[in-house]
Design a protein around this motif. Structure first.
Motif, short mmCIF file in Angstrom:
data_model
loop_
_atom_site.label_atom_id
_atom_site.label_comp_id
_atom_site.label_asym_id
_atom_site.label_seq_id
_atom_site.Cartn_x
_atom_site.Cartn_y
_atom_site.Cartn_z
N ALA A 91 0.83 -1.21 0.00
CA ALA A 91 0.00 0.00 0.00
C ALA A 91 0.86 1.26 0.00
O ALA A 91 0.55 2.25 -0.67
CB ALA A 91 -0.93 -0.01 1.22
N ILE B 180 1.30 1.64 -4.29
CA ILE B 180 0.13 2.48 -4.56
C ILE B 180 0.44 3.91 -4.13
O ILE B 180 0.24 4.86 -4.88
CB ILE B 180 -1.12 1.94 -3.85
N ALA C 116 -5.37 4.29 0.51
CA ALA C 116 -5.24 2.83 0.43
C ALA C 116 -4.62 2.24 1.69
O ALA C 116 -5.06 1.20 2.19
CB ALA C 116 -4.42 2.45 -0.80
N VAL D 31 -6.27 -0.66 3.92
CA VAL D 31 -5.57 -1.94 4.08
C VAL D 31 -5.29 -2.21 5.55
O VAL D 31 -5.41 -3.35 6.01
CB VAL D 31 -4.27 -1.95 3.25
N LEU E 229 -5.88 -3.07 -3.83
CA LEU E 229 -4.52 -2.65 -4.19
C LEU E 229 -4.20 -2.96 -5.65
O LEU E 229 -3.55 -2.17 -6.33
CB LEU E 229 -3.51 -3.34 -3.28
N LYS F 50 -1.25 3.26 -9.50
CA LYS F 50 0.04 2.95 -8.87
C LYS F 50 0.99 4.16 -8.89
O LYS F 50 1.02 4.92 -9.86
CB LYS F 50 0.73 1.78 -9.60
#
Length: 453
Positions: free
Chosen positions: A313, A317, A324, A328, A354, A359
């Motif tokens: 994460a 990301i 995120a 997570v 994810l 990204k």
């Protein structure tokens, strides 16, 4: 083979079958694992490893030449490493001495060396060291003199990366051959051979339902030894009626339901699975990522994927979707509280989130660049404006901090130097092309250009 199994190998009365089995056990036939009893006798009988022992391939040519170099066989269990080593020794007419690194000692190695001057070792000895990674450096070094002189030919096997676990002096004197998991379509031939052998040994009329051999071959995870163990279990578990046994597909599924698992929390497979999970998410393939998560969870490993998902994460990301990591973290906390098997639900949610998120690794790249500068010894000082405001001791040529408080200025921004003098102007962070980072870039570009104007 499947049709042959259905025809069976002859019907015998139940009483005769039991007597036959006791006779075989007394001879040591039944007590020996099927994987050893069904071991291939020729190169062409070995399943898998066509890249090594197929026609014209290097290891096949070495076996046929009768000349033996020192070799290291690297690969998963049950892929034919021991079988091929035996064939190599037999074809060269040399005595094969086998030791296992898990229990071998220096005394065992000295005993092998002692045979060199006896009639048993007059043609040289092939020492097969299984699981060599468990031998310590001194034990491995004790072989060097004899390997160097050619009196002992070493064939070592390991399930771990040899470049990490084997002493460099041994590696430099050997050639590494990588054995790979056996594909299901090739493992099926070994499964069929196993059923035929068990039926012959026990004088059974053995019938297999459609799909049994294929299912066992698929379920062994590329490990032929596992497949043959399952074959033997299936025959033992099948009900005996008048000297006949039928192995149903349902029974095969029951006995192979976890055979595909190849996992060691301290070994390469553990790190390979975590690496595959992260790279699949980084590559935005949610289906592959779910597969690797499933393999980790099926092995009962809950904490490793939880930790790795938090890393992903932040690392992969990142600023493309800053929320995120919070989501997570909530999924991971829920998974740990729930435990398995229910933990798979929030973790699957985290994986899909994810994998399908935009990204960005800009934050990770930025901190890596900054770390490199620090480790290189750059930027050890501070701009005066960032130091403690009481730092106005005697001898300080620049009295006063001269710090500009951004909140006192329009747009909460004012230009001043923050990096040390030797790093002034260095850029670590470059925004990626996603809406979050581009929105932040646009905001600050507008403010900073206005100030400069």
């Amino acid at each position: 083979m499947l049709a042959d199994c259905r025809r069976g190998f002859g019907v015998v009365p139940k009483q005769r079958l039991i007597a036959s089995r006791f006779t075989n056990r007394e001879k040591g036939v039944i007590s020996m694992p099927l994987a050893d009893r069904a071991r291939p006798k020729t190169i062409d009988d070995v399943v898998g490893q066509k890249h090594l022992i197929g026609p014209g391939r290097p290891l096949r040519n070495i076996i046929l030449s009768g000349e033996l170099p020192n070799m290291i066989f690297y690969g998963p269990s049950g892929t034919g490493k021991t079988t091929v080593a035996r064939m190599i020794a037999e074809n060269a007419g040399k005595r094969l001495h086998k030791l296992n690194g898990t229990n071998a000692s220096l005394a065992d190695i000295k005993q092998v060396v002692g045979e060199l001057d006896t009639i048993m070792g007059q043609n040289g000895i092939v020492l097969y060291l299984d699981e060599i990674q468990y031998l310590n450096k001194k034990q491995q070094q004790s072989l060097l003199e004899y390997i160097e002189s050619g009196r002992i030919t070493l064939i070592a096997s390991t399930t771990e990366n040899p470049y990490f676990y084997i002493y460099n002096a041994i590696l430099s004197r050997a050639t590494v051959f990588e054995f790979k998991s056996v594909p299901p379509q090739e493992a099926e031939a070994a499964v069929e051979r196993g059923f035929r052998l068990v039926a012959e040994e026990q004088k059974l009329e053995l019938t297999l339902e459609e799909g049994v051999t294929a299912h066992i071959a698929r379920g062994c995870g590329g490990d032929v030894r596992k497949a043959l163990n399952t074959v033997e279990l299936c025959v033992l578990a099948a009900e005996l009626r008048d000297g006949k046994k039928t192995v149903s597909l349902e029974l095969a599924k029951e006995l192979t339901q976890k055979s595909a698992m190849r996992y060691d929390r301290a070994g390469d497979e553990h790190y390979d699975l975590l690496s595959a999970l992260q790279k699949s998410i980084r590559g935005s393939d949610e289906n592959a990522a779910l597969h690797y998560l499933a393999r980790l969870l099926t092995a009962g490993d809950l904490l490793s994927p939880c930790r790795r998902l938090l890393v992903i994460a932040a690392e992969d990301i990142g600023l493309a979707y800053p929320q995120a990591i919070a989501i997570v973290k909530a999924c991971v906390d829920a998974a740990v509280q729930l435990g398995l098997p229910e933990a798979q639900i929030p973790l699957a949610e985290a994986v899909v989130l994810l994998a399908t998120a935009p990204k960005s690794n800009t934050a990770n790249a930025a901190i890596q660049a900054a770390m490199a500068d620090v480790q290189a010894g750059r930027g050890g000082t501070f701009p005066r404006c960032l130091q403690n405001k009481h730092y106005d001791g005697e001898g300080n040529e620049q009295i006063g901090q001269h710090y500009l408080y951004p909140h006192d200025f329009p747009d909460r921004y004012v230009e001043q130097q923050y990096l040390p003098d030797d790093l002034a102007g260095t850029v670590y962070y470059t925004p990626a092309q996603n809406k979050n980072e581009q929105a932040a870039k646009k905001y600050w570009d507008t403010i900073k250009s206005k100030k400069r104007g």
